[in-house]
Design a protein around this motif. Sequence first.
Motif, PDB file in Angstrom:
ATOM      1  N   UNK A  43       0.628  -1.204   0.098  1.00 46.51           N
ATOM      2  CA  UNK A  43      -0.100   0.069   0.045  1.00 46.51           C
ATOM      3  C   UNK A  43       0.784   1.330  -0.037  1.00 46.51           C
ATOM      4  N   UNK A  44       2.054   1.236   0.136  1.00 49.24           N
ATOM      5  CA  UNK A  44       2.952   2.811   0.224  1.00 49.24           C
ATOM      6  C   UNK A  44       2.994   3.345  -1.048  1.00 49.24           C
ATOM      7  N   UNK A  45       2.675   4.628  -1.003  1.00 46.67           N
ATOM      8  CA  UNK A  45       2.988   5.566  -2.312  1.00 46.67           C
ATOM      9  C   UNK A  45       4.455   6.102  -2.173  1.00 46.67           C
ATOM     10  N   UNK A  89       7.515   9.193   1.383  1.00 52.15           N
ATOM     11  CA  UNK A  89       6.474   8.319   1.199  1.00 52.15           C
ATOM     12  C   UNK A  89       5.371   8.497   1.906  1.00 52.15           C
ATOM     13  N   UNK A  90       4.178   7.942   1.369  1.00 46.64           N
ATOM     14  CA  UNK A  90       3.070   8.226   2.040  1.00 46.64           C
ATOM     15  C   UNK A  90       2.114   7.239   1.874  1.00 46.64           C
ATOM     16  N   UNK A  91       0.879   7.206   2.664  1.00 48.42           N
ATOM     17  CA  UNK A  91      -0.142   6.130   2.546  1.00 48.42           C
ATOM     18  C   UNK A  91      -0.690   6.195   0.870  1.00 48.42           C
ATOM     19  N   UNK A  92      -0.801   5.207   0.335  1.00 49.83           N
ATOM     20  CA  UNK A  92      -1.437   4.990  -0.860  1.00 49.83           C
ATOM     21  C   UNK A  92      -2.953   4.692  -0.783  1.00 49.83           C
ATOM     22  N   UNK A  93      -3.776   4.959  -1.793  1.00 45.83           N
ATOM     23  CA  UNK A  93      -4.933   4.510  -1.910  1.00 45.83           C
ATOM     24  C   UNK A  93      -5.230   3.578  -3.095  1.00 45.83           C
ATOM     25  N   UNK A  94      -4.274   2.526  -3.041  1.00 46.46           N
ATOM     26  CA  UNK A  94      -4.499   1.643  -4.171  1.00 46.46           C
ATOM     27  C   UNK A  94      -5.432   0.492  -3.875  1.00 46.46           C
ATOM     28  N   UNK A  95      -6.425  -0.064  -4.741  1.00 41.60           N
ATOM     29  CA  UNK A  95      -7.279  -1.146  -4.605  1.00 41.60           C
ATOM     30  C   UNK A  95      -6.429  -2.431  -4.192  1.00 41.60           C
ATOM     31  N   UNK A  96      -6.984  -3.180  -3.092  1.00 43.39           N
ATOM     32  CA  UNK A  96      -6.232  -4.141  -2.470  1.00 43.39           C
ATOM     33  C   UNK A  96      -6.703  -5.529  -2.584  1.00 43.39           C
ATOM     34  N   UNK A  97      -8.145  -5.561  -2.337  1.00 42.17           N
ATOM     35  CA  UNK A  97      -8.898  -6.695  -2.138  1.00 42.17           C
ATOM     36  C   UNK A  97      -9.098  -7.797  -3.135  1.00 42.17           C
ATOM     37  N   UNK A  98      -9.143  -7.344  -4.356  1.00 40.66           N
ATOM     38  CA  UNK A  98      -9.519  -8.374  -5.491  1.00 40.66           C
ATOM     39  C   UNK A  98      -8.374  -9.111  -5.821  1.00 40.66           C
ATOM     40  N   UNK A  99      -7.250  -8.495  -6.111  1.00 36.86           N
ATOM     41  CA  UNK A  99      -5.861  -8.930  -6.492  1.00 36.86           C
ATOM     42  C   UNK A  99      -5.273  -9.857  -5.488  1.00 36.86           C
ATOM     43  N   UNK A 100      -5.481  -9.048  -4.133  1.00 40.52           N
ATOM     44  CA  UNK A 100      -4.988 -10.095  -3.284  1.00 40.52           C
ATOM     45  C   UNK A 100      -5.607 -11.294  -2.955  1.00 40.52           C
ATOM     46  N   UNK A 106       1.667 -13.390   6.363  1.00 40.73           N
ATOM     47  CA  UNK A 106       1.312 -12.145   7.157  1.00 40.73           C
ATOM     48  C   UNK A 106       1.118 -11.183   6.125  1.00 40.73           C
ATOM     49  N   UNK A 107      -0.028 -10.420   6.244  1.00 36.25           N
ATOM     50  CA  UNK A 107      -0.345  -9.311   5.267  1.00 36.25           C
ATOM     51  C   UNK A 107      -0.377  -7.985   6.301  1.00 36.25           C
ATOM     52  N   UNK A 108       0.360  -6.981   5.779  1.00 43.09           N
ATOM     53  CA  UNK A 108       0.521  -5.685   6.353  1.00 43.09           C
ATOM     54  C   UNK A 108      -0.240  -4.475   5.494  1.00 43.09           C
ATOM     55  N   UNK A 109      -0.939  -3.908   5.954  1.00 45.39           N
ATOM     56  CA  UNK A 109      -1.512  -2.765   5.210  1.00 45.39           C
ATOM     57  C   UNK A 109      -1.250  -1.351   5.854  1.00 45.39           C
ATOM     58  N   UNK A 110      -0.791  -0.537   4.996  1.00 47.99           N
ATOM     59  CA  UNK A 110      -0.302   0.923   5.339  1.00 47.99           C
ATOM     60  C   UNK A 110      -1.649   1.731   5.346  1.00 47.99           C
ATOM     61  N   UNK A 111      -2.591   1.477   4.697  1.00 46.58           N
ATOM     62  CA  UNK A 111      -3.940   2.310   4.735  1.00 46.58           C
ATOM     63  C   UNK A 111      -4.994   1.834   5.849  1.00 46.58           C
ATOM     64  N   UNK A 112      -5.327   2.634   6.544  1.00 48.35           N
ATOM     65  CA  UNK A 112      -6.076   2.243   7.838  1.00 48.35           C
ATOM     66  C   UNK A 112      -7.396   2.037   7.009  1.00 48.35           C
ATOM     67  N   UNK A 113      -7.768   2.388   6.138  1.00 47.45           N
ATOM     68  CA  UNK A 113      -9.151   2.032   5.539  1.00 47.45           C
ATOM     69  C   UNK A 113      -9.437   0.685   4.961  1.00 47.45           C
ATOM     70  N   UNK A 114      -8.124   0.159   4.825  1.00 48.79           N
ATOM     71  CA  UNK A 114      -7.876  -1.348   4.864  1.00 48.79           C
ATOM     72  C   UNK A 114      -7.964  -2.117   5.677  1.00 48.79           C
ATOM     73  N   UNK A 115      -8.049  -1.781   6.868  1.00 39.86           N
ATOM     74  CA  UNK A 115      -7.870  -2.748   8.300  1.00 39.86           C
ATOM     75  C   UNK A 115      -8.825  -4.031   7.866  1.00 39.86           C
ATOM     76  N   UNK A 116     -10.166  -3.818   7.989  1.00 44.48           N
ATOM     77  CA  UNK A 116     -10.983  -4.889   7.630  1.00 44.48           C
ATOM     78  C   UNK A 116     -10.893  -5.525   6.596  1.00 44.48           C
ATOM     79  N   UNK A 117     -10.286  -5.191   5.494  1.00 45.65           N
ATOM     80  CA  UNK A 117     -10.274  -5.840   4.130  1.00 45.65           C
ATOM     81  C   UNK A 117      -9.212  -6.827   4.532  1.00 45.65           C
ATOM     82  N   UNK A 118      -8.250  -6.382   5.106  1.00 47.19           N
ATOM     83  CA  UNK A 118      -6.919  -7.424   5.472  1.00 47.19           C
ATOM     84  C   UNK A 118      -7.547  -8.408   6.536  1.00 47.19           C
ATOM     85  N   UNK A 119      -8.087  -7.915   7.609  1.00 49.27           N
ATOM     86  CA  UNK A 119      -8.513  -8.683   8.683  1.00 49.27           C
ATOM     87  C   UNK A 119      -9.586 -10.197   7.967  1.00 49.27           C
ATOM     88  N   UNK A 120     -10.506  -9.717   7.383  1.00 51.93           N
ATOM     89  CA  UNK A 120     -11.259 -10.591   6.763  1.00 51.93           C
ATOM     90  C   UNK A 120     -10.678 -11.357   5.741  1.00 51.93           C
TER      91      UNK A 120
END
Length: 466
Positions: free
Chosen positions: A298-300, A318-329, A346-360
Amino acid sequence: MNKTIFHTNFLLQNEMARRLYHGHASDLPIIDYHNHLPPTEIATDKRFANLTEIWLKEDHYKWRAMRALGVNEELITGDATDEEKFMAWASCLPKTLRNPLFHWSHLELKRVFDVDQYLNERTAHEIYKHCNQLLQTPNYSTTGLLKKFDVEHVGTTDDPCDNLEHHQAIAASGTTIKVAPSFRPDKALYIADKQAFIVYLHKLEAASGITISSFTSLLEALQKRVDFFNKNGCRISDHGLAQMPTTIGMTAELEAEFVTFLRNDKQFSNPAAFAGELLLQLCRMYHEKGWVQQFHLGPLRNTNCRLLARLRSDAGVDSIGDFPQAYKLAQFLDALDRDDQLAKTILYNINPADNEIFATMCGNFNDGKIRGKMQFGSGWWFLDQLDGMEQQLNALSNMGLLSTFIGMTTDSRSFLSFPRHEYFRRLLCNILGQDVERGLLPNDENWLGGMVADISYHNAKAYFNS
């Protein structure tokens, strides 16, 4: 002067939190399974010249804060003296209130150097002198610091072309601290930058002893390096990506194109297919070896061309990116799982908006064979602070099982960063203590304390067979 807030019960806001931390977490060893500590500095038992060298020279977080406060770059990464750079940082730290740097920096001063004063312009000279004197003593060498924090396992981050001579020297030294390499082959995936890619392939040829003239021979070269790393104690891989690549893969036509690509000046027509196929094949190698694979997503990166031209990569731009993650992952993990070749992950996300995506996502690929096989990794980079870690722990608790979590890792280049494990453990105990106070969890110290100890240490020890 009044002492700092970093006392015995820092962050522990009720009695149960205190009992959990002091009784079940504080004395456990540290397994820091992912960091960027230089193995050469461990092998040579380096002593640092001064506090600036060990504390400021590689710390992008501090650089960003100083730039935000209008500090000239000469006092950050330029030609100013080490003492001048430290004094510049000391003048900035009081202005970092509510930024994690305020907690981290003072906790490191307290735990490493027993400094119980706030760092500012008035205290800077005294603190600098005191810390510099301690840094010249044996207990403050690199191995001295690892022992000071009871670090049991260090997982460095290493390129496949590395000869691992420093890891070999550490292993031969008889130290009780396990220092293991991690396999980070990102440069082999970046075919879009042809010039850098070809230079890297030459290094890989030299390291593997294999001439790379096709996609098949590239895989053979990487397999040789996986074998070599495994022989030298590696049990973990790591990948830093904006998002997972496609799983479309390399067709016969693309493999033929790759052969001619190595000989001409043209760019490769489908970098995504190349990266996806190469990463899939690498992950199959990891599974065969019984390794753990890590994906930092997820980083930009490298957004400021002016600073990048001056400092190159790792400039703190560098900063937090807003890349789509769920489908390709999901596609990528499923491609491995279909053939029962999905390693512990182990999956690490850098965008907090993706927390539930990675957890599920982790829950989709647990297989009932390995406890906690799929891990939603600890808060990383911009998220390894109080709020970020709380959000990660809450998402993990709600969407998965907190009890199987393997806990914190520093992901740091600094030998002073180990108090972050303490910070995490205190935060964990405080969350559980508050839940008890609110009537959400049983008021049973032994029950909760067992889970705290597992998350702080025992789960990671079992997961990595450490």
